[in-house]
Motif scaffolding. Structure first.
Motif, PDB file in Angstrom:
ATOM      1  N   GLN A  56      50.529 -92.153  38.098  1.00  0.00           N
ATOM      2  CA  GLN A  56      51.165 -91.446  36.996  1.00  0.00           C
ATOM      3  C   GLN A  56      50.528 -91.789  35.655  1.00  0.00           C
ATOM      4  O   GLN A  56      50.566 -90.994  34.711  1.00  0.00           O
ATOM      5  CB  GLN A  56      52.660 -91.754  36.948  1.00  0.00           C
ATOM      6  CG  GLN A  56      53.005 -93.202  36.688  1.00  0.00           C
ATOM      7  CD  GLN A  56      54.470 -93.389  36.316  1.00  0.00           C
ATOM      8  OE1 GLN A  56      54.999 -92.692  35.459  1.00  0.00           O
ATOM      9  NE2 GLN A  56      55.141 -94.298  37.002  1.00  0.00           N
ATOM     10  N   GLN A  57      49.903 -92.970  35.551  1.00  0.00           N
ATOM     11  CA  GLN A  57      49.269 -93.339  34.287  1.00  0.00           C
ATOM     12  C   GLN A  57      48.012 -92.514  34.004  1.00  0.00           C
ATOM     13  O   GLN A  57      47.500 -92.531  32.878  1.00  0.00           O
ATOM     14  CB  GLN A  57      48.916 -94.826  34.282  1.00  0.00           C
ATOM     15  CG  GLN A  57      47.814 -95.231  35.224  1.00  0.00           C
ATOM     16  CD  GLN A  57      47.516 -96.724  35.172  1.00  0.00           C
ATOM     17  OE1 GLN A  57      48.189 -97.473  34.465  1.00  0.00           O
ATOM     18  NE2 GLN A  57      46.520 -97.155  35.929  1.00  0.00           N
ATOM     19  N   ASN A  60      48.433 -86.698  31.873  1.00  0.00           N
ATOM     20  CA  ASN A  60      48.678 -86.475  30.453  1.00  0.00           C
ATOM     21  C   ASN A  60      50.173 -86.333  30.200  1.00  0.00           C
ATOM     22  O   ASN A  60      50.888 -85.708  30.982  1.00  0.00           O
ATOM     23  CB  ASN A  60      47.954 -85.216  29.973  1.00  0.00           C
ATOM     24  CG  ASN A  60      46.453 -85.353  30.031  1.00  0.00           C
ATOM     25  OD1 ASN A  60      45.906 -86.372  29.637  1.00  0.00           O
ATOM     26  ND2 ASN A  60      45.779 -84.331  30.536  1.00  0.00           N
ATOM     27  N   GLU A  61      50.639 -86.902  29.118  1.00  0.00           N
ATOM     28  CA  GLU A  61      52.072 -86.906  28.831  1.00  0.00           C
ATOM     29  C   GLU A  61      52.602 -85.530  28.453  1.00  0.00           C
ATOM     30  O   GLU A  61      53.660 -85.109  28.934  1.00  0.00           O
ATOM     31  CB  GLU A  61      52.364 -87.888  27.686  1.00  0.00           C
ATOM     32  CG  GLU A  61      53.828 -87.986  27.295  1.00  0.00           C
ATOM     33  CD  GLU A  61      54.690 -88.602  28.381  1.00  0.00           C
ATOM     34  OE1 GLU A  61      55.885 -88.241  28.467  1.00  0.00           O
ATOM     35  OE2 GLU A  61      54.177 -89.447  29.142  1.00  0.00           O
ATOM     36  N   THR A  62      51.884 -84.819  27.594  1.00  0.00           N
ATOM     37  CA  THR A  62      52.427 -83.568  27.046  1.00  0.00           C
ATOM     38  C   THR A  62      51.674 -82.319  27.457  1.00  0.00           C
ATOM     39  O   THR A  62      52.048 -81.221  27.057  1.00  0.00           O
ATOM     40  CB  THR A  62      52.444 -83.642  25.509  1.00  0.00           C
ATOM     41  OG1 THR A  62      51.096 -83.847  25.030  1.00  0.00           O
ATOM     42  CG2 THR A  62      53.333 -84.783  25.034  1.00  0.00           C
ATOM     43  N   LYS A 194      53.240 -84.786  32.347  1.00  0.00           N
ATOM     44  CA  LYS A 194      54.027 -85.929  32.827  1.00  0.00           C
ATOM     45  C   LYS A 194      55.478 -85.866  32.348  1.00  0.00           C
ATOM     46  O   LYS A 194      56.409 -86.200  33.086  1.00  0.00           O
ATOM     47  CB  LYS A 194      53.358 -87.212  32.357  1.00  0.00           C
ATOM     48  CG  LYS A 194      53.977 -88.496  32.870  1.00  0.00           C
ATOM     49  CD  LYS A 194      53.154 -89.692  32.390  1.00  0.00           C
ATOM     50  CE  LYS A 194      53.758 -91.011  32.824  1.00  0.00           C
ATOM     51  NZ  LYS A 194      52.933 -92.161  32.364  1.00  0.00           N
ATOM     52  N   GLN A 195      55.689 -85.402  31.125  1.00  0.00           N
ATOM     53  CA  GLN A 195      57.042 -85.338  30.562  1.00  0.00           C
ATOM     54  C   GLN A 195      57.928 -84.319  31.277  1.00  0.00           C
ATOM     55  O   GLN A 195      59.149 -84.350  31.138  1.00  0.00           O
ATOM     56  CB  GLN A 195      56.977 -84.978  29.077  1.00  0.00           C
ATOM     57  CG  GLN A 195      56.431 -83.576  28.800  1.00  0.00           C
ATOM     58  CD  GLN A 195      56.343 -83.274  27.317  1.00  0.00           C
ATOM     59  OE1 GLN A 195      56.484 -84.171  26.481  1.00  0.00           O
ATOM     60  NE2 GLN A 195      56.112 -82.013  26.981  1.00  0.00           N
TER      61      GLN A 195
END
Length: 216
Positions: A56-57, A60-62, A194-195
């Motif tokens: 998961q790291q 990308n978050e967004t 990811k979010q």
């Protein structure tokens, strides 16, 4: 693809000034064509594409994360030369987080979030058909009624489109008659931001699609 077609006749003319009586019957005609042609499509590696474990790291978050491109081969072997096209059906329909016919879904995570999408791009330059020196791609978004002008550009496989190959450049006549075809395609996979995912536990990417040979 040969399908049964229904033709209904016998519509009554209502409110006509004529004294002719409308018949109280309707005629049903059911037609179809059974072809001796039979084709078998086969994906390399048994049709399995495995991206392994993805941390998961690394997501990308967004925004979406693109995974490494995968290359596979498709062969179509027929008992005789004939005209056909290819169509893909998404067995995880409704799970793609991008709304387009060229994207197929990876299913849902444990909280019902859309995991991601993948697409298939066929390259006519990487396609061999019988003894043809060069092969070009064409497609139809009208079920084979009209065909895009054939060219050598890569084509994305659409769920609502027909993909065909021809020996003729610049033709709108559709696919040529082909017996044996081998084509290389690129699979592009993208994971949702990811979010937008529930990563409290492992998420299984579960893409599944069925390739169909449509006889013309």
């Amino acid at each position: 693809m040969n399908i049964l077609r229904l033709s209904l006749a016998g519509l009554a003319l209502l409110g006509s000034a004529s004294s002719t009586h409308a018949a109280s019957t309707a005629e049903l005609t059911v037609t179809g064509l059974i072809t001796p042609m039979a084709c078998t499509p086969v994906f390399s590696a048994g049709g399995v594409v495995d991206f392994g474990k993805i941390s998961q790291q690394d997501l990308n978050e967004t925004k979406s994360t693109m995974l490494p491109l995968k290359t596979m081969t498709l062969t179509v072997s027929c008992n005789s030369a004939g005209r056909y096209a290819l169509r893909m059906r998404d067995n995880r329909d409704g799970t793609a987080h991008v709304n387009s016919e060229i994207f197929y879904g990876f299913g849902l995570d444990g909280s019902g979030n859309k995991i991601g999408v993948y697409s298939l791009k066929f390259d006519p330059k990487q396609t061999v058909a019988d003894n043809a020196a060069v092969i070009y791609g064409t497609e139809s978004t009208t079920g084979g009624v009209a065909w895009r002008t054939s060219n050598s550009n890569p084509i994305d496989m659409g769920a609502r489109s027909l993909l065909g190959f021809t020996e003729a450049l610049g033709s709108t006549a559709g696919p040529s008659a082909i017996q044996n075809l081998t084509s290389t395609f690129v699979l592009e996979a993208v994971i949702n931001a990811k979010q937008n995912l529930d990563l409290s536990q492992e998420v299984q990417m579960d893409g599944s699609a069925t390739l169909e040979v449509v006889y013309l």
